[in-house]
Scaffold this motif. Structure first.
Motif, PDB file in Angstrom:
ATOM      1  N   TYR A  69       0.843  -1.198   0.000  1.00 24.37           N
ATOM      2  CA  TYR A  69       0.000   0.000   0.000  1.00 24.37           C
ATOM      3  C   TYR A  69       0.878   1.249   0.000  1.00 24.37           C
ATOM      4  O   TYR A  69       1.721   1.430   0.886  1.00 24.37           O
ATOM      5  N   PRO A  70       0.729   2.136  -0.998  1.00 24.65           N
ATOM      6  CA  PRO A  70       1.603   3.319  -1.107  1.00 24.65           C
ATOM      7  C   PRO A  70       1.104   4.473  -0.227  1.00 24.65           C
ATOM      8  O   PRO A  70       0.381   5.351  -0.678  1.00 24.65           O
ATOM      9  N   GLN A  71       1.536   4.448   1.009  1.00 23.66           N
ATOM     10  CA  GLN A  71       1.053   5.445   1.978  1.00 23.66           C
ATOM     11  C   GLN A  71       1.410   6.869   1.573  1.00 23.66           C
ATOM     12  O   GLN A  71       0.705   7.819   1.932  1.00 23.66           O
ATOM     13  N   ASP A  72       2.497   7.024   0.787  1.00 20.57           N
ATOM     14  CA  ASP A  72       2.912   8.366   0.394  1.00 20.57           C
ATOM     15  C   ASP A  72       1.936   9.023  -0.575  1.00 20.57           C
ATOM     16  O   ASP A  72       2.029  10.219  -0.847  1.00 20.57           O
ATOM     17  N   GLN A  73       0.969   8.235  -1.088  1.00 19.03           N
ATOM     18  CA  GLN A  73      -0.035   8.814  -1.994  1.00 19.03           C
ATOM     19  C   GLN A  73      -1.214   9.420  -1.244  1.00 19.03           C
ATOM     20  O   GLN A  73      -2.098  10.029  -1.854  1.00 19.03           O
ATOM     21  N   GLU A  74      -1.260   9.251   0.077  1.00 21.92           N
ATOM     22  CA  GLU A  74      -2.349   9.832   0.860  1.00 21.92           C
ATOM     23  C   GLU A  74      -2.200  11.359   0.910  1.00 21.92           C
ATOM     24  O   GLU A  74      -1.085  11.881   0.935  1.00 21.92           O
ATOM     25  N   ALA A  75      -3.326  12.042   0.935  1.00 23.50           N
ATOM     26  CA  ALA A  75      -3.282  13.509   1.004  1.00 23.50           C
ATOM     27  C   ALA A  75      -4.593  14.056   1.563  1.00 23.50           C
ATOM     28  O   ALA A  75      -5.666  13.489   1.333  1.00 23.50           O
ATOM     29  N   SER A  76      -4.484  15.139   2.304  1.00 19.62           N
ATOM     30  CA  SER A  76      -5.662  15.884   2.763  1.00 19.62           C
ATOM     31  C   SER A  76      -5.752  17.145   1.913  1.00 19.62           C
ATOM     32  O   SER A  76      -4.816  17.956   1.893  1.00 19.62           O
ATOM     33  N   ILE A  77      -6.867  17.312   1.215  1.00 22.89           N
ATOM     34  CA  ILE A  77      -7.009  18.406   0.244  1.00 22.89           C
ATOM     35  C   ILE A  77      -8.379  19.058   0.436  1.00 22.89           C
ATOM     36  O   ILE A  77      -9.375  18.380   0.716  1.00 22.89           O
ATOM     37  N   THR A  78      -8.424  20.358   0.244  1.00 19.19           N
ATOM     38  CA  THR A  78      -9.694  21.094   0.292  1.00 19.19           C
ATOM     39  C   THR A  78     -10.028  21.576  -1.113  1.00 19.19           C
ATOM     40  O   THR A  78      -9.182  22.156  -1.804  1.00 19.19           O
ATOM     41  N   THR A  79     -11.258  21.341  -1.538  1.00 14.53           N
ATOM     42  CA  THR A  79     -11.681  21.748  -2.887  1.00 14.53           C
ATOM     43  C   THR A  79     -11.944  23.256  -2.922  1.00 14.53           C
ATOM     44  O   THR A  79     -12.008  23.916  -1.886  1.00 14.53           O
ATOM     45  N   ARG A  80     -12.144  23.768  -4.138  1.00 13.15           N
ATOM     46  CA  ARG A  80     -12.431  25.202  -4.299  1.00 13.15           C
ATOM     47  C   ARG A  80     -13.739  25.604  -3.621  1.00 13.15           C
ATOM     48  O   ARG A  80     -13.969  26.771  -3.307  1.00 13.15           O
ATOM     49  N   THR A  81     -14.622  24.606  -3.385  1.00 14.02           N
ATOM     50  CA  THR A  81     -15.909  24.895  -2.738  1.00 14.02           C
ATOM     51  C   THR A  81     -15.851  24.682  -1.225  1.00 14.02           C
ATOM     52  O   THR A  81     -16.873  24.727  -0.551  1.00 14.02           O
ATOM     53  N   GLY A  82     -14.628  24.405  -0.713  1.00 11.78           N
ATOM     54  CA  GLY A  82     -14.463  24.289   0.732  1.00 11.78           C
ATOM     55  C   GLY A  82     -14.704  22.909   1.313  1.00 11.78           C
ATOM     56  O   GLY A  82     -14.789  22.768   2.537  1.00 11.78           O
ATOM     57  N   ILE A  83     -14.797  21.879   0.481  1.00 12.59           N
ATOM     58  CA  ILE A  83     -15.004  20.521   0.989  1.00 12.59           C
ATOM     59  C   ILE A  83     -13.647  19.918   1.367  1.00 12.59           C
ATOM     60  O   ILE A  83     -12.725  19.875   0.555  1.00 12.59           O
ATOM     61  N   LEU A 135     -11.297  16.906   1.961  1.00 14.51           N
ATOM     62  CA  LEU A 135     -11.237  15.520   1.486  1.00 14.51           C
ATOM     63  C   LEU A 135      -9.994  14.827   2.028  1.00 14.51           C
ATOM     64  O   LEU A 135      -8.948  15.459   2.224  1.00 14.51           O
ATOM     65  N   PHE A 136     -10.143  13.523   2.259  1.00 11.91           N
ATOM     66  CA  PHE A 136      -8.978  12.671   2.490  1.00 11.91           C
ATOM     67  C   PHE A 136      -8.868  11.768   1.272  1.00 11.91           C
ATOM     68  O   PHE A 136      -9.774  10.986   0.982  1.00 11.91           O
ATOM     69  N   ILE A 137      -7.771  11.905   0.540  1.00 12.42           N
ATOM     70  CA  ILE A 137      -7.552  11.106  -0.673  1.00 12.42           C
ATOM     71  C   ILE A 137      -6.498  10.047  -0.363  1.00 12.42           C
ATOM     72  O   ILE A 137      -5.439  10.348   0.172  1.00 12.42           O
ATOM     73  N   ARG A 138      -6.815   8.808  -0.696  1.00 10.22           N
ATOM     74  CA  ARG A 138      -5.879   7.709  -0.442  1.00 10.22           C
ATOM     75  C   ARG A 138      -6.031   6.641  -1.529  1.00 10.22           C
ATOM     76  O   ARG A 138      -7.054   6.592  -2.222  1.00 10.22           O
ATOM     77  N   PRO A 139      -5.033   5.758  -1.654  1.00  9.69           N
ATOM     78  CA  PRO A 139      -5.161   4.645  -2.602  1.00  9.69           C
ATOM     79  C   PRO A 139      -6.282   3.688  -2.184  1.00  9.69           C
ATOM     80  O   PRO A 139      -6.574   3.535  -0.994  1.00  9.69           O
TER      81      PRO A 139
END
Length: 893
Positions: A718-732, A734-738
């Protein structure tokens, strides 16, 4: 080097034969003869400066004199000339070569140096090489015999890849006799470039190939091999014969785990994890090949046996019993139908013994009735030549009864000349034939093993109730300290500290350097206690009287200390003795297990599970698996042992907590995944008391690895380095992960939240349901080949997937295809943009140059998103979709 260039080898439209000759009996002559007389329709150009014409084809002195770029060079000139030949091929734009010439690394350093020059020259022009020291390749559907082996098998759906030229010749001859065909016949020789992984990858994408046979002497690029095999075995059976079984690796081991995880059992574990069926002999390989080439895959081990002799039927039933399997039970309806067509004295059971006067009509009627049974796994028809039965007539009836039947039916026509005509009829009809019932049953059960492997690969693993966490920094400090010092073996307390850092339950331990210190420590710990010798030079402490249990007083501590010191000196006078360890004594554990790990030279770390204690190496009840592990794989590993049945509870002993054992195995796998320098790790025994497992003893051996994590693994974790916490332009947020296999239920929920239009835009056709097979394919991915990211809404109590983005790499590693879907309630909120951008950023980091995808005309939102992100858009009239393409080299993300 791109796999696309393998098309030039396996689907060539033009071939230059370097070293072509008019001298009958030479390899250059045989290559020309096989190409011309075999009916190859493409262009053949002989290359030989000493001839003008060979087999009616005008010769040229050099590849560069041909005047156009041929697809493939077939090289049979002396090995000393091959580096220059390859250099000329690169200059002429040739992209594929099959090197027949021998004399490479198999003869030693001189040959190895020549292969190095060949490889160096090939790399300049992205030229792919099969060989050297190979027989060549045969593609019957193209009438292509680019080998020096005479004879062309008929075209079929079975691919055969072999390192042994002699075995190629034997299989080829047998296939022609048994009348089964091949899609590809590949002799890969020394594997300077193209290896088993490349071939499996290529054949996996060829719809004409239905199954793959391998003869393996050695592997290269183990991670590539596992990646290709794991992907292809899900859709096509792969059967392997691996020669060179050896116990040399086990003899050099320093622990129970090392001794029991020798080279060959690791191959077994790797093949099983990859979904490959392993056979033990050439005969079994051939028997499997025939069944795979001619019959459908069995759905179960339920075998129906039809025979005209009681003895052969018993032989077949006994062969099943050796594998712990009974013949299929017959329904009341089937038994009644058989009563109506068979003599009164028939067996009324399975095996169905029709007795000696069974006619061809009896065979036909019996077979048709059995085919109506509720989907048996297979049917074995046995024929012995008796007075009232003509083997040829019976064969004709069997052949005519099997049109369009999906149940595997195979036969054993027992005898010599009398049954030969019947065997020929069955071969012509595509029905497998075996000379004994045992061989037939064995081939069938190998295919059953493949079906079961496939079921395991497709199972959805359950989730842990809590997140698996660990203190990696603490473990790293302990390991680094040991590696920087002279000793590569951690002390018991340091070994247990590493395990504790990864959440593995251990029995606490304290050390004493003297008798008085042992008494003092014992008083603090409390009784009863266990005392063990500490010596890096004595691995198995019990052999040196180095383990004393159930100590309940200071006097017993003193006596045991003296006995341990004396025992160590008697066992090995030169051993370094560093004192004793004291730990709470667990009285009469319900079970004792061995759980450990070893770094295999080829496959990286492997995990071992089995019965533990002092009889570990005598009982040899253990199983081996490869990390990464999840709960399902951990459970399957335990199920392979006899110990697993004991752990369910035996007589008055309570069952073990299987979830805790699964967790212990998963945590251990994570530890060896994170630290490549762990050479061996032994927890023996792991005591199970009142259901709870606890490591009573631990031994950790370190040796510097040449590969960093995770490249020391053959299965991409599992590529843990691909995880990211991101906020969309509309303020949502997100937690993005594989994606992970355990996401299958969440992905199913997402699918049913998609509108029919969204489903159509994503899959290019309408779908009302998503199958378990599709969920498995979408969640159980190879992280080396595919980027699959899920977007989860942050701070939600329950995880839910809002969208998925995928980028699937082409085998050349430079191109990839993307796809994306967002749940309808979340569309238009910027989720698709951040998800795809994150996936593209990862792709760029992997040196992928071009990403493309097809978008339907009606999918206006995706077209807008593509333009916004810098994709070029072009309408494809042939497919009726827009092709979106982005050049990552010229794109800033």
């Amino acid at each position: 080097m791109g796999i696309s260039n393998l098309n030039r080898i396996f689907e060539p439209e033009s071939i230059a034969v370097v070293g072509a000759s008019e001298k009958e009996g030479s390899i250059g002559w045989a290559l020309m003869r096989n190409l011309i007389e075999g009916g190859y329709p493409g262009t053949v150009i002989p290359v030989n400066p000493n001839h003008r014409s060979i087999f009616g084809k005008e010769a040229v002195p050099n590849v560069t004199d041909i005047g156009f770029s041929v697809d493939m060079a077939l090289i049979a000139s002396p090995i000393s000339t091959v580096p220059d030949v390859i250099d000329a091929c690169v200059t002429a734009g040739v992209k594929g070569a099959v090197i027949i010439s021998a004399g490479g690394k198999e003869i030693g350093q001189k040959g190895e140096a020549l292969e190095g020059k060949i490889w160096e020259n090939a790399r300049k022009g992205n030229l792919r090489i099969v060989g050297p020291n190979c027989v060549g390749i045969i593609i019957p559907s193209l009438n292509l015999n680019a080998s020096f082996s005479s004879g062309m098998p008929k075209s079929g759906n079975l691919a055969f890849i072999s390192q042994s030229g002699a075995l190629c010749a034997a299989i080829l001859d047998a296939a022609i006799q048994e009348n089964f065909g091949f899609s590809h016949f590949i002799s890969i020789g020394s594997m300077l470039d193209v290896d088993f992984g490349d071939c499996i990858d290529y054949l996996g994408n060829d719809p004409k190939v239905k199954s793959i046979l391998l003869y393996i002497e050695s592997l290269t690029h183990f991670r590539k091999f596992m990646s290709a095999a794991r992907a292809v075995s899900r859709v096509k059976p792969i059967v392997a014969l691996k020669s060179g079984r050896s116990a040399a690796g086990a003899r050099a081991a320093a622990s129970h785990t090392g001794a029991m995880a020798g080279e060959d059992v690791v191959y077994d574990a790797a093949f099983k994890r990859a979904g490959i069926v392993r056979v033990d002999t050439f005969e079994e390989l051939f028997d499997c090949a025939e069944l795979m080439a001619k019959q459908a895959r069995p759905r179960s081990s339920d075998l129906v046996i039809i025979t005209n002799g009681g003895g052969p039927g018993v032989m077949a039933a006994d062969a099943l019993a050796r594998y712990g399997i009974e013949p299929a039970s017959m329904s009341t309806e089937t038994l009644k139908a058989l009563d109506d067509v068979l003599p009164p004295l028939w067996s009324r059971n399975n095996p169905i013994d029709m007795i000696g006067d069974a006619t061809a009509d009896c065979y036909e009627k019996t077979l048709k009735i059995c085919l109506k049974e509720e989907r048996p796994g297979g049917i074995l028809v046995i024929m012995v030549p008796l007075a009232l039965s003509d083997p040829a007539d019976v064969a004709k009836k069997v052949a005519t009864s099997l049109s369009d039947k999906m149940v595997p039916v195979f036969t054993s026509w027992m005898g010599g000349k009398v049954v030969q005509k019947g065997i020929e009829i069955l071969n012509q009809a595509g029905i497998p034939t075996y000379d004994t019932p045992e061989k037939a049953v064995r081939a069938f059960l190998y295919m059953v093993a493949y079906s079961r492997n496939l079921e395991t690969l497709m199972e959805i693993p359950p989730r842990f109730l809590k997140k698996i966490s660990c203190d990696k920094d603490r473990a790293a400090g302990l390991i680094a300290a040991a590696l920087n010092g002279p000793c590569s073996t951690l002390t018991e307390d340091a070994s247990k500290a590493v395990l504790e850092a990864y959440g593995i339950r251990v029995n606490p331990v304290q050390f004493a350097l003297s008798e008085s210190e042992a008494v003092s420590r014992a008083e603090r710990l409390g009784y009863p206690l266990a005392m063990k010798l500490i010596s890096p030079d004595i691995t198995h402490k019990t052999e040196a009287d180095g383990v004393h249990l159930d100590l309940n007083s200071p006097e017993e501590i003193r006596k045991s200390y003296h006995r341990i010191m004396q025992g160590a000196k008697a066992y090995n006078p030169d051993a370094r003795v560093m004192g004793v360890s004291l730990q709470p004594y667990i009285e009469r554990p319900d079970y004792e297990l061995l759980i450990g790990a070893k770094r295999d030279e080829n496959f990286g770390p492997v995990i071992l599970f089995g019965l533990g204690g002092i009889f570990t190496e005598i009982l040899k009840d253990c199983a081996i698996g490869l990390p990464p592990l999840n709960r399902l794989l951990a459970r399957r590993l335990m199920e392979e042992t006899r110990a697993y049945r004991l752990l369910q509870g035996y007589r008055n002993r309570p069952p073990a907590d299987m979830a805790l054992l699964e967790e212990m195995l998963v945590r251990l796998a994570q530890l060896v995944m994170d630290f490549p320098d762990i050479a061996e790790l032994d927890m023996n025994p792991v005591a199970v008391k009142d259901g709870i497992p606890c490591a009573l003893d631990a031994r950790l051996v370190l040796k510097r690895s040449t590969k960093p994590s995770p490249m020391h693994l053959v299965i991409s974790p599992y590529p843990q380095d691909q995880e990211a916490s991101i906020t969309t332009r509309t303020g949502i947020s997100l937690f993005i992960r594989p994606i992970i296999p355990e996401d299958a239920p969440l992905l199913e929920v997402l699918f049913y939240r998609l509108s029919p239009n969204t489903i159509y835009y994503r899959f290019f056709h309408h779908m009302k349901t998503i199958t378990p097979e599709m969920l498995e394919r979408l969640t159980q991915i190879d992280y080396d080949k595919e980027i699959a990211l899920v977007a989860l809404e942050k701070n939600e109590k329950e995880e839910r997937i809002l969208g998925v983005a995928r980028i699937i790499s082409h085998p050349d590693g430079k191109q990839a295809e993307f796809a994306i879907v967002i749940a309808d309630p979340w569309q238009g909120k910027g989720i698709g943009a951040v998800l795809l951008e994150h996936a593209l950023r990862i792709a760029k980091g992997r040196s992928i140059e071009t990403v493309w995808g097809g978008v339907l005309q009606e999918n206006i939102h995706m077209q807008r998103l593509g333009k916004k992100m810098g994709f070029a858009m072009k309408y494809n009239r042939e497919s009726g979709v827009y092709d979106l393409t982005i050049d990552l080299n010229s794109t800033t993300l």
